[in-house]
Scaffold this motif. Structure first.
Motif, PDB file in Angstrom:
ATOM      1  N   GLU A   3       0.734  -1.276  -0.010  1.00  0.00           N
ATOM      2  CA  GLU A   3      -0.031  -0.043   0.097  1.00  0.00           C
ATOM      3  C   GLU A   3       0.869   1.240  -0.050  1.00  0.00           C
ATOM      4  O   GLU A   3       0.045   2.320  -0.098  1.00  0.00           O
ATOM      5  CB  GLU A   3      -0.824  -0.060   1.188  1.00  0.00           C
TER       6      GLU A   3
ATOM      7  N   HIS B  24       0.199   4.613  -2.537  1.00  0.00           N
ATOM      8  CA  HIS B  24      -1.278   4.486  -2.811  1.00  0.00           C
ATOM      9  C   HIS B  24      -1.994   5.724  -2.331  1.00  0.00           C
ATOM     10  O   HIS B  24      -1.276   6.258  -1.126  1.00  0.00           O
ATOM     11  CB  HIS B  24      -2.059   3.451  -2.302  1.00  0.00           C
ATOM     12  N   TYR B  25      -2.987   6.200  -2.852  1.00  0.00           N
ATOM     13  CA  TYR B  25      -3.626   7.684  -2.329  1.00  0.00           C
ATOM     14  C   TYR B  25      -4.970   7.309  -2.352  1.00  0.00           C
ATOM     15  O   TYR B  25      -5.765   6.547  -3.170  1.00  0.00           O
ATOM     16  CB  TYR B  25      -3.119   8.687  -2.998  1.00  0.00           C
TER      17      TYR B  25
END
Length: 65
Positions: A13, A16-17
């Protein structure tokens, strides 16, 4: 605002946004719908050269549940 995950024990992760309108302060905790807990590490912004709108980014660190 764009929330970017910069540190996590789950390496899948990182970077990631997600987009959200959540008021936050550095050091505060944010709990996602999935139950994951993140700590706000830093908040920054820059102006977009094309349309001159601010681009706000919040850097997050994943906390142990």
């Amino acid at each position: 605002m764009r929330f970017v995950i910069t540190e996590s024990f789950d390496k899948t992760e990182v970077n990631h946004y997600f987009e959200a309108d959540i008021p936050c302060r550095i050091g505060n905790l944010i709990r996602a719908r999935s139950g994951r807990v993140y700590r706000v590490e830093d908040i920054g912004w820059r102006l977009d050269n094309f349309d001159h709108t601010p681009d706000v980014r919040v850097l997050l660190k994943r906390e142990k549940d």
